[in-house]
Design a protein around this motif. Structure first.
Motif, PDB file in Angstrom:
ATOM      1  N   SER A   1       2.355 -65.820 -69.559  1.00  0.00           N
ATOM      2  CA  SER A   1       2.461 -64.584 -70.312  1.00  0.00           C
ATOM      3  C   SER A   1       1.492 -64.561 -71.487  1.00  0.00           C
ATOM      4  O   SER A   1       1.429 -65.519 -72.276  1.00  0.00           O
ATOM      5  N   GLY A   2       0.732 -63.484 -71.581  1.00  0.00           N
ATOM      6  CA  GLY A   2      -0.210 -63.331 -72.690  1.00  0.00           C
ATOM      7  C   GLY A   2      -1.600 -63.875 -72.427  1.00  0.00           C
ATOM      8  O   GLY A   2      -2.511 -63.643 -73.224  1.00  0.00           O
ATOM      9  N   HIS A   3      -1.771 -64.588 -71.340  1.00  0.00           N
ATOM     10  CA  HIS A   3      -3.091 -65.129 -71.017  1.00  0.00           C
ATOM     11  C   HIS A   3      -3.909 -64.122 -70.237  1.00  0.00           C
ATOM     12  O   HIS A   3      -3.379 -63.370 -69.420  1.00  0.00           O
ATOM     13  N   ASP A   4      -5.224 -64.130 -70.469  1.00  0.00           N
ATOM     14  CA  ASP A   4      -6.075 -63.135 -69.833  1.00  0.00           C
ATOM     15  C   ASP A   4      -7.153 -63.736 -68.929  1.00  0.00           C
ATOM     16  O   ASP A   4      -7.897 -63.006 -68.287  1.00  0.00           O
ATOM     17  N   THR A   5      -7.226 -65.036 -68.892  1.00  0.00           N
ATOM     18  CA  THR A   5      -8.278 -65.710 -68.122  1.00  0.00           C
ATOM     19  C   THR A   5      -7.649 -66.631 -67.088  1.00  0.00           C
ATOM     20  O   THR A   5      -6.737 -67.399 -67.410  1.00  0.00           O
ATOM     21  N   VAL A   6      -8.153 -66.551 -65.878  1.00  0.00           N
ATOM     22  CA  VAL A   6      -7.619 -67.368 -64.788  1.00  0.00           C
ATOM     23  C   VAL A   6      -8.758 -68.170 -64.167  1.00  0.00           C
ATOM     24  O   VAL A   6      -9.850 -67.636 -63.934  1.00  0.00           O
ATOM     25  N   SER A   7      -8.493 -69.438 -63.936  1.00  0.00           N
ATOM     26  CA  SER A   7      -9.454 -70.302 -63.257  1.00  0.00           C
ATOM     27  C   SER A   7      -8.772 -70.896 -62.037  1.00  0.00           C
ATOM     28  O   SER A   7      -7.558 -71.096 -62.033  1.00  0.00           O
ATOM     29  N   TRP A   8      -9.581 -71.217 -61.051  1.00  0.00           N
ATOM     30  CA  TRP A   8      -9.074 -71.873 -59.845  1.00  0.00           C
ATOM     31  C   TRP A   8      -9.765 -73.224 -59.687  1.00  0.00           C
ATOM     32  O   TRP A   8     -10.977 -73.348 -59.929  1.00  0.00           O
ATOM     33  N   TYR A   9      -8.960 -74.187 -59.261  1.00  0.00           N
ATOM     34  CA  TYR A   9      -9.461 -75.533 -59.038  1.00  0.00           C
ATOM     35  C   TYR A   9      -8.995 -76.014 -57.662  1.00  0.00           C
ATOM     36  O   TYR A   9      -7.912 -75.660 -57.204  1.00  0.00           O
ATOM     37  N   GLN A  10      -9.824 -76.864 -57.056  1.00  0.00           N
ATOM     38  CA  GLN A  10      -9.448 -77.528 -55.800  1.00  0.00           C
ATOM     39  C   GLN A  10      -9.259 -79.013 -56.082  1.00  0.00           C
ATOM     40  O   GLN A  10     -10.119 -79.642 -56.720  1.00  0.00           O
ATOM     41  N   GLN A  11      -8.133 -79.546 -55.643  1.00  0.00           N
ATOM     42  CA  GLN A  11      -7.866 -80.968 -55.849  1.00  0.00           C
ATOM     43  C   GLN A  11      -7.631 -81.642 -54.507  1.00  0.00           C
ATOM     44  O   GLN A  11      -6.592 -81.456 -53.879  1.00  0.00           O
ATOM     45  N   ALA A  12      -8.593 -82.438 -54.087  1.00  0.00           N
ATOM     46  CA  ALA A  12      -8.439 -83.231 -52.868  1.00  0.00           C
ATOM     47  C   ALA A  12      -7.535 -84.423 -53.173  1.00  0.00           C
ATOM     48  O   ALA A  12      -7.401 -84.846 -54.335  1.00  0.00           O
ATOM     49  N   LEU A  13      -6.946 -84.965 -52.167  1.00  0.00           N
ATOM     50  CA  LEU A  13      -6.017 -86.081 -52.313  1.00  0.00           C
ATOM     51  C   LEU A  13      -6.690 -87.262 -53.007  1.00  0.00           C
ATOM     52  O   LEU A  13      -7.764 -87.698 -52.595  1.00  0.00           O
ATOM     53  N   GLY A  14      -6.077 -87.724 -54.078  1.00  0.00           N
ATOM     54  CA  GLY A  14      -6.598 -88.878 -54.786  1.00  0.00           C
ATOM     55  C   GLY A  14      -7.777 -88.595 -55.696  1.00  0.00           C
ATOM     56  O   GLY A  14      -8.372 -89.522 -56.251  1.00  0.00           O
TER      57      GLY A  14
ATOM     58  N   PHE B   1     -13.574 -77.501 -60.339  1.00  0.00           N
ATOM     59  CA  PHE B   1     -13.646 -76.098 -60.735  1.00  0.00           C
ATOM     60  C   PHE B   1     -14.259 -75.250 -59.630  1.00  0.00           C
ATOM     61  O   PHE B   1     -15.353 -75.553 -59.129  1.00  0.00           O
ATOM     62  N   ILE B   2     -13.539 -74.169 -59.262  1.00  0.00           N
ATOM     63  CA  ILE B   2     -14.060 -73.247 -58.255  1.00  0.00           C
ATOM     64  C   ILE B   2     -14.714 -72.049 -58.947  1.00  0.00           C
ATOM     65  O   ILE B   2     -15.891 -71.784 -58.782  1.00  0.00           O
ATOM     66  N   PHE B   3     -13.904 -71.301 -59.707  1.00  0.00           N
ATOM     67  CA  PHE B   3     -14.429 -70.186 -60.497  1.00  0.00           C
ATOM     68  C   PHE B   3     -13.414 -69.734 -61.536  1.00  0.00           C
ATOM     69  O   PHE B   3     -12.272 -70.165 -61.551  1.00  0.00           O
ATOM     70  N   GLN B   4     -13.907 -68.855 -62.411  1.00  0.00           N
ATOM     71  CA  GLN B   4     -13.130 -68.340 -63.530  1.00  0.00           C
ATOM     72  C   GLN B   4     -13.223 -66.825 -63.541  1.00  0.00           C
ATOM     73  O   GLN B   4     -14.312 -66.260 -63.336  1.00  0.00           O
ATOM     74  N   TYR B   5     -12.078 -66.173 -63.799  1.00  0.00           N
ATOM     75  CA  TYR B   5     -12.043 -64.719 -63.871  1.00  0.00           C
ATOM     76  C   TYR B   5     -11.567 -64.268 -65.243  1.00  0.00           C
ATOM     77  O   TYR B   5     -10.614 -64.818 -65.813  1.00  0.00           O
ATOM     78  N   TYR B   6     -12.236 -63.248 -65.738  1.00  0.00           N
ATOM     79  CA  TYR B   6     -11.869 -62.632 -67.007  1.00  0.00           C
ATOM     80  C   TYR B   6     -12.259 -61.162 -66.925  1.00  0.00           C
ATOM     81  O   TYR B   6     -13.352 -60.841 -66.428  1.00  0.00           O
ATOM     82  N   GLU B   7     -11.356 -60.291 -67.378  1.00  0.00           N
ATOM     83  CA  GLU B   7     -11.604 -58.837 -67.297  1.00  0.00           C
ATOM     84  C   GLU B   7     -12.009 -58.420 -65.881  1.00  0.00           C
ATOM     85  O   GLU B   7     -12.938 -57.632 -65.689  1.00  0.00           O
ATOM     86  N   GLU B   8     -11.302 -59.006 -64.919  1.00  0.00           N
ATOM     87  CA  GLU B   8     -11.428 -58.643 -63.505  1.00  0.00           C
ATOM     88  C   GLU B   8     -12.795 -58.978 -62.905  1.00  0.00           C
ATOM     89  O   GLU B   8     -13.135 -58.470 -61.836  1.00  0.00           O
ATOM     90  N   GLU B   9     -13.543 -59.828 -63.586  1.00  0.00           N
ATOM     91  CA  GLU B   9     -14.853 -60.215 -63.058  1.00  0.00           C
ATOM     92  C   GLU B   9     -14.965 -61.734 -62.972  1.00  0.00           C
ATOM     93  O   GLU B   9     -14.414 -62.450 -63.820  1.00  0.00           O
ATOM     94  N   GLU B  10     -15.689 -62.203 -61.989  1.00  0.00           N
ATOM     95  CA  GLU B  10     -16.001 -63.626 -61.900  1.00  0.00           C
ATOM     96  C   GLU B  10     -17.030 -63.941 -62.981  1.00  0.00           C
ATOM     97  O   GLU B  10     -18.125 -63.387 -62.999  1.00  0.00           O
ATOM     98  N   ARG B  11     -16.677 -64.854 -63.857  1.00  0.00           N
ATOM     99  CA  ARG B  11     -17.531 -65.159 -65.010  1.00  0.00           C
ATOM    100  C   ARG B  11     -18.327 -66.433 -64.821  1.00  0.00           C
ATOM    101  O   ARG B  11     -19.388 -66.591 -65.408  1.00  0.00           O
ATOM    102  N   GLN B  12     -17.779 -67.343 -64.075  1.00  0.00           N
ATOM    103  CA  GLN B  12     -18.460 -68.615 -63.879  1.00  0.00           C
ATOM    104  C   GLN B  12     -17.998 -69.190 -62.559  1.00  0.00           C
ATOM    105  O   GLN B  12     -16.846 -68.998 -62.157  1.00  0.00           O
ATOM    106  N   ARG B  13     -18.884 -69.904 -61.903  1.00  0.00           N
ATOM    107  CA  ARG B  13     -18.590 -70.428 -60.585  1.00  0.00           C
ATOM    108  C   ARG B  13     -19.035 -71.872 -60.482  1.00  0.00           C
ATOM    109  O   ARG B  13     -20.094 -72.239 -61.006  1.00  0.00           O
ATOM    110  N   GLY B  14     -18.235 -72.669 -59.843  1.00  0.00           N
ATOM    111  CA  GLY B  14     -18.596 -74.045 -59.569  1.00  0.00           C
ATOM    112  C   GLY B  14     -19.387 -74.146 -58.276  1.00  0.00           C
ATOM    113  O   GLY B  14     -19.806 -73.151 -57.692  1.00  0.00           O
ATOM    114  N   ASN B  15     -19.550 -75.356 -57.785  1.00  0.00           N
ATOM    115  CA  ASN B  15     -20.373 -75.608 -56.614  1.00  0.00           C
ATOM    116  C   ASN B  15     -19.563 -75.431 -55.329  1.00  0.00           C
ATOM    117  O   ASN B  15     -19.278 -76.399 -54.618  1.00  0.00           O
TER     118      ASN B  15
END
Lengths: 116, 113
Positions: free
Chosen positions: B27-40, B45-59
């Motif tokens: 609640s109250g947060h405006d930025t969402v990031s996604w991460y992938q975690q393989a076992l072990g 970092f996959i990417f980050q969204y702010y104001e409905e736009e992709e702001r930064q992207r990983g590899n």
């Protein structure tokens, strides 16, 4: 490229002892570091952070030390308890966008096993 | 105060399929990031969204895409699934200015068969 690594994959300690988890980072331009705790089946939980203009920061039972000369971080946990058993990650903030980023570079992690 | 919530918790797909994962930020947060975690491994970092736009992207390839909605919730889409996409997918939220203090959800465990 950027990377953050840990020296020890597994650390076993007795309940009540102090624990030290180490971490090396490679980007000398990094200015912000975080330690996370991840329990089985859960997402990483923020423990403590430190900026590069500091050498030490203390929280409740935890202390983070930063040695910029050798690019080394450590997390000290005092009076380790069974509930501290988890995987611990150090993470380094990405250097893009002048810091306005949620890109964190995580190490592989250290499993802390607390023996009763 | 609800933390970061993700759905579903587990998912099984076969190679070539497409998947959509969902995230509601703290609640109250405006930025969402996604991460992938393989076992072990540590999260990546996959990417980050702010104001409905992709702001930064990983590899990550273009098969990975996302969306952020006006209520700040987010979706991660993965097309043409590969066996190597099997991992725990973590969503993290923050204020854009609260860099580093990311609050993570418990993740979606994706298995690709």
């Amino acid at each position: 490229g950027e990377s953050v690594g840990l020296h020890l994959p597994t650390l076993s300690v007795q309940e009540g002892d102090n624990s030290i988890i180490n971490c090396a980072y490679s980007n000398s331009a990094s200015d912000y570091f975080i330690w996370y705790k991840q329990e089985s089946g859960k997402g990483p939980q923020f423990i403590i952070d430190i900026r590069s203009n500091m050498d030490k920061r203390q929280g409740q039972r935890v202390t983070v030390l930063l040695n910029k000369t050798v690019k080394h971080l450590s997390l000290q946990i005092a009076a380790t308890q069974p509930g501290d058993s988890a995987v611990y990650f150090c993470a380094e903030k990405g250097s893009e966008y002048g810091g306005a980023t949620n890109k964190l570079i995580f190490g592989t992690g250290t499993l802390l096993a607390v023996q009763p | 105060d609800a933390g970061v919530t993700q759905s579903p918790t587990h998912l099984i797909k076969t190679r070539g399929q497409q998947v959509t994962l969902r995230c509601s930020p703290k609640s109250g947060h405006d930025t969402v990031s996604w991460y992938q975690q393989a076992l072990g491994q540590g999260p990546q970092f996959i990417f980050q969204y702010y104001e409905e736009e992709e702001r930064q992207r990983g590899n990550f390839p273009d098969r990975f895409s996302g969306h952020q909605f006006p209520n700040y919730s987010s979706e991660l889409n993965v097309n043409a699934l590969l066996l190597g996409d099997s991992a725990l997918y973590l969503c993290a939220s923050s204020f854009l200015t609260g860099v580093g203090k990311l609050f993570f959800g418990s993740g979606t465990q994706l298995s690709v068969l």
